[in-house]
Structures are given as structure tokens and as C-alpha cells.
Design an enzyme around this catalytic site. Structure first.
Site, PDB file in Angstrom:
ATOM      1  N   GLY A  13       0.495  -9.259  -6.293  1.00  0.00           N
ATOM      2  CA  GLY A  13       1.408 -10.230  -6.917  1.00  0.00           C
ATOM      3  C   GLY A  13       1.521 -10.002  -8.420  1.00  0.00           C
ATOM      4  O   GLY A  13       2.621 -10.106  -8.992  1.00  0.00           O
ATOM      5  N   GLU A 125      -0.852  -5.083   9.575  1.00  0.00           N
ATOM      6  CA  GLU A 125      -1.903  -5.494  10.506  1.00  0.00           C
ATOM      7  C   GLU A 125      -1.379  -6.443  11.583  1.00  0.00           C
ATOM      8  O   GLU A 125      -2.044  -6.654  12.593  1.00  0.00           O
ATOM      9  CB  GLU A 125      -3.087  -6.087   9.736  1.00  0.00           C
ATOM     10  CG  GLU A 125      -3.653  -5.055   8.777  1.00  0.00           C
ATOM     11  CD  GLU A 125      -4.974  -5.429   8.121  1.00  0.00           C
ATOM     12  OE1 GLU A 125      -5.760  -6.167   8.736  1.00  0.00           O
ATOM     13  OE2 GLU A 125      -5.209  -4.963   7.003  1.00  0.00           O
ATOM     14  N   TYR A 147      -7.540 -12.739  10.098  1.00  0.00           N
ATOM     15  CA  TYR A 147      -6.610 -12.464   8.986  1.00  0.00           C
ATOM     16  C   TYR A 147      -5.228 -12.112   9.525  1.00  0.00           C
ATOM     17  O   TYR A 147      -4.226 -12.760   9.195  1.00  0.00           O
ATOM     18  CB  TYR A 147      -7.149 -11.314   8.110  1.00  0.00           C
ATOM     19  CG  TYR A 147      -6.089 -10.707   7.193  1.00  0.00           C
ATOM     20  CD1 TYR A 147      -5.527 -11.453   6.161  1.00  0.00           C
ATOM     21  CD2 TYR A 147      -5.636  -9.398   7.379  1.00  0.00           C
ATOM     22  CE1 TYR A 147      -4.542 -10.911   5.339  1.00  0.00           C
ATOM     23  CE2 TYR A 147      -4.654  -8.851   6.557  1.00  0.00           C
ATOM     24  CZ  TYR A 147      -4.110  -9.610   5.538  1.00  0.00           C
ATOM     25  OH  TYR A 147      -3.135  -9.074   4.729  1.00  0.00           O
ATOM     26  N   LYS A 151      -1.618 -14.238   9.515  1.00  0.00           N
ATOM     27  CA  LYS A 151      -0.456 -13.642   8.828  1.00  0.00           C
ATOM     28  C   LYS A 151       0.721 -13.552   9.815  1.00  0.00           C
ATOM     29  O   LYS A 151       1.876 -13.789   9.440  1.00  0.00           O
ATOM     30  CB  LYS A 151      -0.782 -12.238   8.287  1.00  0.00           C
ATOM     31  CG  LYS A 151      -1.709 -12.207   7.088  1.00  0.00           C
ATOM     32  CD  LYS A 151      -1.104 -12.808   5.821  1.00  0.00           C
ATOM     33  CE  LYS A 151      -0.010 -11.941   5.210  1.00  0.00           C
ATOM     34  NZ  LYS A 151       0.474 -12.535   3.927  1.00  0.00           N
ATOM     35  N   LYS A 186     -12.502  -4.644  -1.247  1.00  0.00           N
ATOM     36  CA  LYS A 186     -11.712  -3.732  -0.417  1.00  0.00           C
ATOM     37  C   LYS A 186     -12.232  -2.300  -0.556  1.00  0.00           C
ATOM     38  O   LYS A 186     -12.853  -1.948  -1.566  1.00  0.00           O
ATOM     39  CB  LYS A 186     -10.237  -3.776  -0.827  1.00  0.00           C
ATOM     40  CG  LYS A 186      -9.620  -5.175  -0.777  1.00  0.00           C
ATOM     41  CD  LYS A 186      -9.254  -5.587   0.618  1.00  0.00           C
ATOM     42  CE  LYS A 186      -8.759  -7.003   0.793  1.00  0.00           C
ATOM     43  NZ  LYS A 186      -8.259  -7.770  -0.277  1.00  0.00           N
TER      44      LYS A 186
HETATM   45  P1  NAD Z   1      -5.383 -10.750  -3.362  1.00  0.00           P
HETATM   46  O1  NAD Z   1      -6.492 -11.264  -2.502  1.00  0.00           O
HETATM   47  O2  NAD Z   1      -5.685  -9.803  -4.463  1.00  0.00           O
HETATM   48  O3  NAD Z   1      -4.577 -11.967  -4.004  1.00  0.00           O
HETATM   49  C1  NAD Z   1      -4.222 -13.122  -3.306  1.00  0.00           C
HETATM   50  C2  NAD Z   1      -3.785 -14.155  -4.329  1.00  0.00           C
HETATM   51  O4  NAD Z   1      -3.375 -15.339  -3.630  1.00  0.00           O
HETATM   52  C3  NAD Z   1      -4.905 -14.574  -5.281  1.00  0.00           C
HETATM   53  O5  NAD Z   1      -4.427 -14.611  -6.603  1.00  0.00           O
HETATM   54  C4  NAD Z   1      -5.301 -15.966  -4.796  1.00  0.00           C
HETATM   55  O6  NAD Z   1      -5.816 -16.799  -5.827  1.00  0.00           O
HETATM   56  C5  NAD Z   1      -3.966 -16.466  -4.275  1.00  0.00           C
HETATM   57  N1  NAD Z   1      -4.117 -17.525  -3.261  1.00  0.00           N
HETATM   58  C6  NAD Z   1      -4.898 -17.517  -2.155  1.00  0.00           C
HETATM   59  N2  NAD Z   1      -4.747 -18.665  -1.477  1.00  0.00           N
HETATM   60  C7  NAD Z   1      -3.843 -19.412  -2.166  1.00  0.00           C
HETATM   61  C8  NAD Z   1      -3.276 -20.685  -1.956  1.00  0.00           C
HETATM   62  N3  NAD Z   1      -3.616 -21.429  -0.904  1.00  0.00           N
HETATM   63  N4  NAD Z   1      -2.372 -21.143  -2.860  1.00  0.00           N
HETATM   64  C9  NAD Z   1      -2.030 -20.398  -3.943  1.00  0.00           C
HETATM   65  N5  NAD Z   1      -2.553 -19.190  -4.202  1.00  0.00           N
HETATM   66  C10 NAD Z   1      -3.450 -18.694  -3.315  1.00  0.00           C
HETATM   67  O7  NAD Z   1      -4.348 -10.133  -2.321  1.00  0.00           O
HETATM   68  P2  NAD Z   1      -3.338  -8.912  -2.437  1.00  0.00           P
HETATM   69  O8  NAD Z   1      -4.030  -7.698  -1.952  1.00  0.00           O
HETATM   70  O9  NAD Z   1      -2.662  -8.917  -3.750  1.00  0.00           O
HETATM   71  O10 NAD Z   1      -2.299  -9.325  -1.292  1.00  0.00           O
HETATM   72  C11 NAD Z   1      -1.105 -10.053  -1.604  1.00  0.00           C
HETATM   73  C12 NAD Z   1      -0.261 -10.185  -0.354  1.00  0.00           C
HETATM   74  O11 NAD Z   1       0.051  -8.884   0.160  1.00  0.00           O
HETATM   75  C13 NAD Z   1      -0.936 -10.945   0.780  1.00  0.00           C
HETATM   76  O12 NAD Z   1       0.007 -11.780   1.386  1.00  0.00           O
HETATM   77  C14 NAD Z   1      -1.384  -9.850   1.734  1.00  0.00           C
HETATM   78  O13 NAD Z   1      -1.439 -10.318   3.064  1.00  0.00           O
HETATM   79  C15 NAD Z   1      -0.295  -8.818   1.532  1.00  0.00           C
HETATM   80  N6  NAD Z   1      -0.687  -7.429   1.803  1.00  0.00           N
HETATM   81  C16 NAD Z   1      -1.798  -6.902   1.207  1.00  0.00           C
HETATM   82  C17 NAD Z   1      -2.136  -5.573   1.471  1.00  0.00           C
HETATM   83  C18 NAD Z   1      -3.349  -4.937   0.833  1.00  0.00           C
HETATM   84  O14 NAD Z   1      -3.699  -3.811   1.212  1.00  0.00           O
HETATM   85  N7  NAD Z   1      -4.008  -5.544  -0.129  1.00  0.00           N
HETATM   86  C19 NAD Z   1      -1.344  -4.798   2.330  1.00  0.00           C
HETATM   87  C20 NAD Z   1      -0.198  -5.380   2.903  1.00  0.00           C
HETATM   88  C21 NAD Z   1       0.117  -6.693   2.625  1.00  0.00           C
HETATM   89  P1  TYD Z   2     -10.253  -2.833   3.871  1.00  0.00           P
HETATM   90  O1  TYD Z   2     -10.115  -2.357   2.470  1.00  0.00           O
HETATM   91  O2  TYD Z   2     -11.115  -4.025   4.144  1.00  0.00           O
HETATM   92  O3  TYD Z   2      -8.772  -3.030   4.432  1.00  0.00           O
HETATM   93  P2  TYD Z   2      -8.255  -3.329   5.954  1.00  0.00           P
HETATM   94  O4  TYD Z   2      -9.391  -3.804   6.764  1.00  0.00           O
HETATM   95  O5  TYD Z   2      -7.268  -4.421   5.698  1.00  0.00           O
HETATM   96  O6  TYD Z   2      -7.655  -2.055   6.429  1.00  0.00           O
HETATM   97  O7  TYD Z   2     -10.822  -1.648   4.749  1.00  0.00           O
HETATM   98  C1  TYD Z   2     -10.152  -0.402   4.850  1.00  0.00           C
HETATM   99  C2  TYD Z   2     -10.914   0.445   5.851  1.00  0.00           C
HETATM  100  O8  TYD Z   2     -12.198   0.750   5.299  1.00  0.00           O
HETATM  101  C3  TYD Z   2     -11.187  -0.269   7.160  1.00  0.00           C
HETATM  102  O9  TYD Z   2     -11.121   0.689   8.220  1.00  0.00           O
HETATM  103  C4  TYD Z   2     -12.618  -0.765   7.020  1.00  0.00           C
HETATM  104  C5  TYD Z   2     -13.261   0.302   6.150  1.00  0.00           C
HETATM  105  N1  TYD Z   2     -14.351  -0.191   5.270  1.00  0.00           N
HETATM  106  C6  TYD Z   2     -15.597   0.446   5.296  1.00  0.00           C
HETATM  107  O10 TYD Z   2     -15.825   1.424   6.042  1.00  0.00           O
HETATM  108  N2  TYD Z   2     -16.586  -0.029   4.477  1.00  0.00           N
HETATM  109  C7  TYD Z   2     -16.395  -1.104   3.670  1.00  0.00           C
HETATM  110  O11 TYD Z   2     -17.355  -1.517   2.961  1.00  0.00           O
HETATM  111  C8  TYD Z   2     -15.097  -1.724   3.631  1.00  0.00           C
HETATM  112  C9  TYD Z   2     -14.821  -2.901   2.726  1.00  0.00           C
HETATM  113  C10 TYD Z   2     -14.106  -1.231   4.452  1.00  0.00           C
END
Ligand code: NAD
Ligand code: TYD
Length: 334
Positions: A13, A125, A147, A151, A186
Site C-alpha cells: 500500500g 492464493e 488467510y 481473502k 515473510k
Molecule cells: P502488509 O501486512 O505489509 O500491510 C497490511 C496493512 O494493512 C498494514 O499497514 C496494516 O496496518 C493494515 N491493516 C490491517 N488490518 C487493518 C484494518 N482492519 N483496518 C485498517 N488497516 C488495516 O501487507 P502487504 O503485503 O502490503 O499486502 C497488502 C495487500 O496485498 C493485502 O490485501 C494482501 O492480501 C495483498 N497481497 C499481498 C501479497 C504479498 O506477497 N505480500 C501478494 C498478493 C496480494
Molecule cells: P511467505 O513469504 O510466508 O508467503 P506465502 O506463504 O504467502 O507464499 O512464504 C513464501 C514461501 O516460503 C512459502 O512456500 C513458505 C516458505 N517459507 C519458509 O520456507 N520459511 C519461512 O520461514 C517462511 C516465512 C516461509
């Protein structure tokens, strides 16, 4: 455009807010609850911009949402707000249900009341795991973790507001993101910081699970592109250009950070672990978007960013994250 960016204090974001302010001249108001993953440090460079505003509040709080809309007078809501870590959803699913179900509902109602365009940020996912081939927007929804299931529920609710009320909705589903400002629970930032600190690198199971990596600036670009050019009611997948097995990602991080292969530790696998994600982006490519960052180059830049920005991760690594890490991995960080 004037945008209300919910969850804009998180990893993707804040990347989106930066892109829209700097490259598109938009006005951006962030509404964010500031959970453990939301941090004002993520938009430290935007706070001085008069087109940028931050309000602390939860998306499930109707009053906070109404006040943010009143103040920002947005043309569109872009919803990133979510609980995003699969392991936390396995340990404690309740916040996932509240934020994804109730929070999305409150935002949709607000969008309906004010006639706003609504974009839901979603994930690959929702389709579950795929051994061979690649998911399209027509693939069945088969989420496997709390999760991804919550979603998916949010996505279905968004679609219902298009069909039932004619709300202008869009859904953009991304593959696994990486880049600066990602919370170190992550895979990639966890491995980078552990590698730099000489901590063990905890690989789940055999490490042969495959993820389709997209740089966060590319996903943010896709979301903006869908917001501007997408057809209402449609879903658009945005997958990265490269797929990698986890163990190969970890080995590459070891090379880039100067760590040692002996730090790798195979640990008990995640319950219900999805084996492979793969996303086809043909539909959004037909709208004129394409990813720019290849994984090799993006990963090297990301390792360099974490190396150079200890101001950003030191407070995280010395705070609550330490106790999370102990609960999740059964050992302390150095
Ligand atoms: P993040 O965990 O870094 O950030 C999430 C943000 O949402 C945080 O700032 C948190 O404070 C805020 N938040 C959580 N609950 C809230 C609530 N109830 N009200 C207001 N704010 C709230 O996550 P991200 O990785 O930036 O992911 C953002 C979006 O992208 C999510 O919807 C996630 O599902 C989606 N997404 C993420 C990935 C990834 O790999 N990280 C991949 C595909 C989609
Ligand atoms: P993650 O970053 O949690 O993303 P997602 O589960 O949404 O794909 O994990 C990415 C991949 O890495 C997933 O296959 C789980 C693996 N993983 C590990 O092997 N060790 C770790 O400590 C974490 C956080 C993830």
C-alpha cells in the site's frame, strides 16, 4: 485522482501511494489501523507532500471510514488493508475474519453510499495450489489457509456488490511480492535479515515449494493500471515474470549477502502448505501493463536496500517481532 488508500501504511500500500503521488500526481489519503505490519516509517518520504494525508483507523470501523471519506472526498477506494501472513492465520485466524469479511463489507457500503469506484487488492492464493500450468481469472477458487479463505470471501463479497448494486468494482490479484519495506515475517526479508545477522535460515520442509515472484513496484503499477483502465466487475491477475523454488531463493540470498550455506536449516513444514503458485497475467497485459523487474535484479536490489536501511528494520527486529519469531520458530534471534 483523489484516492482513499486503505492499508497504505503496509508494504505494498505504501509503495502504491508513493507511485501514485510521484508518477501520477494523485491526491492520496491513507486510512490504516497500524497493526504490527503497518508503520508510518513506510511513508516517511511522503509525509511532507501536501497531497498526502494519513488517518489512523480500522476499515471495519464505519465511523472512521465515514470520517476519512468526508475529509478526503475520494473518487476511488483502493483496499490493501489485510492481515497478510499465512503462518499467523494458522495460529490466530480471528483478525483475518474480522478485517477481510467485516472490513471489506464496511468499505463496500461506504463506496455504495458515495458512488465511489472500488478496487480490492487480492492474491493468487485464492486459487489454491497448482502443480503444473498456470491460473487464469477463470480458474476455480480453492483457498487452503484461513488467510486465503478469508481473502476469497472478501473477493466474492466485492463481486456481489457489482452484480447486486451495480457498484463499480475491480479486483486485482497479485502473486508473491518482494521489495523494500516488507515486514520480515515473510520469506525474503526474513532470510535477508537472518543471513545478515548470522541466524539460521528456516526452510519449511524440502524447500521445493514454488512461488511466482513480482516486485512490489510492478504490482503497485498493475493495481493503478487496473484502477484506470479495468472493466467494472472484472478480475485481473498480475503475476511476476519468474518462478523460483524457495530453496533457490534462499541460496541466492546467501550469495548476495555473503552468508553461509551452513545457516540453512530445514524445519517442520507449514500445515496445509501450498506447493506451487503460478499466475497468468494475459488479461492485464492486454490492457497495456507488463512487469518490468526480473527476479535476479530485483532480489539483488532488495538485499542492498535491507543492508543500507537498518533504520527501518532495527526497531522491528528488536520489538514484538522477536517474540513472534520465538513463538513461530521455537528459537530466539541473535
Ligand atoms: P502488509 O501486512 O505489509 O500491510 C497490511 C496493512 O494493512 C498494514 O499497514 C496494516 O496496518 C493494515 N491493516 C490491517 N488490518 C487493518 C484494518 N482492519 N483496518 C485498517 N488497516 C488495516 O501487507 P502487504 O503485503 O502490503 O499486502 C497488502 C495487500 O496485498 C493485502 O490485501 C494482501 O492480501 C495483498 N497481497 C499481498 C501479497 C504479498 O506477497 N505480500 C501478494 C498478493 C496480494
Ligand atoms: P511467505 O513469504 O510466508 O508467503 P506465502 O506463504 O504467502 O507464499 O512464504 C513464501 C514461501 O516460503 C512459502 O512456500 C513458505 C516458505 N517459507 C519458509 O520456507 N520459511 C519461512 O520461514 C517462511 C516465512 C516461509
Amino acid at each position: 485522482m483523489r484516492l482513499l488508500v486503505c492499508g497504505g501504511a503496509g508494504f505494498i500500500g505504501s509503495t502504491f501511494a508513493r507511485l501514485r503521488l510521484n508518477d501520477h500526481g494523485d491526491d492520496v489519503t491513507v486510512l490504516d489501523k497500524l497493526t504490527y505490519a503497518g508503520r508510518e516509517e513506510n511513508f516517511h518520504d511522503l509525509s511532507g507532500d501536501e497531497r498526502f494525508h494519513f488517518r489512523r483507523g480500522a476499515i471495519e470501523d464505519g465511523e472512521a471510514v465515514a470520517a476519512a471519506i468526508e475529509a478526503a472526498s475520494p473518487e476511488a477506494i483502493v483496499n490493501f488493508a489485510a492481515e497478510t501472513h499465512v503462518d499467523r492465520s494458522i495460529a490466530e485466524p480471528d483478525a483475518f475474519v474480522r478485517t477481510h469479511a467485516l472490513g471489506t463489507y464496511v468499505l463496500l457500503e461506504a463506496a455504495r453510499e458515495h458512488g465511489l469506484r472500488y478496487l480490492q487488492v487480492s492474491t493468487d492464493e485464492v486459487y489454491g495450489s497448482i502443480d503444473v500450468g498456470t491460473f487464469t481469472e477463470e480458474s476455480p477458487l480453492r483457498p487452503s489457509s484461513p488467510y486465503s479463505a478469508t481473502k476469497t470471501g472478501a473477493d466474492l463479497l466485492v463481486e456481489s456488490y457489482f452484480h447486486t448494486y451495480g457498484l463499480t468494482t475491480l479486483i486485482c490479484r497479485g502473486s508473491n511480492n518482494y521489495g523494500p519495506y516488507q515486514y520480515p515475517e515473510k520469506l525474503i526479508p526474513l532470510m535477508i535479515l537472518n543471513a545478515l545477522h548470522g541466524d539460521p535460515l528456516p526452510v519449511y520442509g524440502d524447500g521445493m515449494q514454488v512461488r511466482n515472484w513480482i516486485h512490489s513496484t510492478d504490482f503497485a503499477g498493475a493495481i493503478g493500471h487496473v484502477l484506470e483502465h479495468g472493466v467494472p466487475g472484472e478480475v485481473y491477475n498480475a503475476g511476476g515474470p519468474d518462478e523460483e523454488a524457495n530453496i533457490d531463493v534462499v541460496r541466492r540470498i546467501i550469495e548476495l549477502s555473503g552468508a553461509s550455506e551452513s545457516q540453512i536449516e530445514h524445519i517442520t513444514d507449514r500445515p496445509g502448505h501450498d506447493r506451487r503458485y503460478s499466475l497468468s497475467s494475459e488479461k492485464v497485459r492486454a490492457l497495456g501493463w507488463a512487469p518490468r523487474v526480473r527476479f535476479d535484479e530485483g532480489l539483488a536490489d532488495t538485499v542492498a536496500w535491507y543492508r543500507e536501511n537498518s533504520w527501518w528494520w532495527e526497531p522491528v527486529r528488536s520489538g514484538d517481532y522477536r517474540s513472534y519469531y520465538e513463538r513461530q520458530y521455537g528459537r530466539s534471534l541473535r
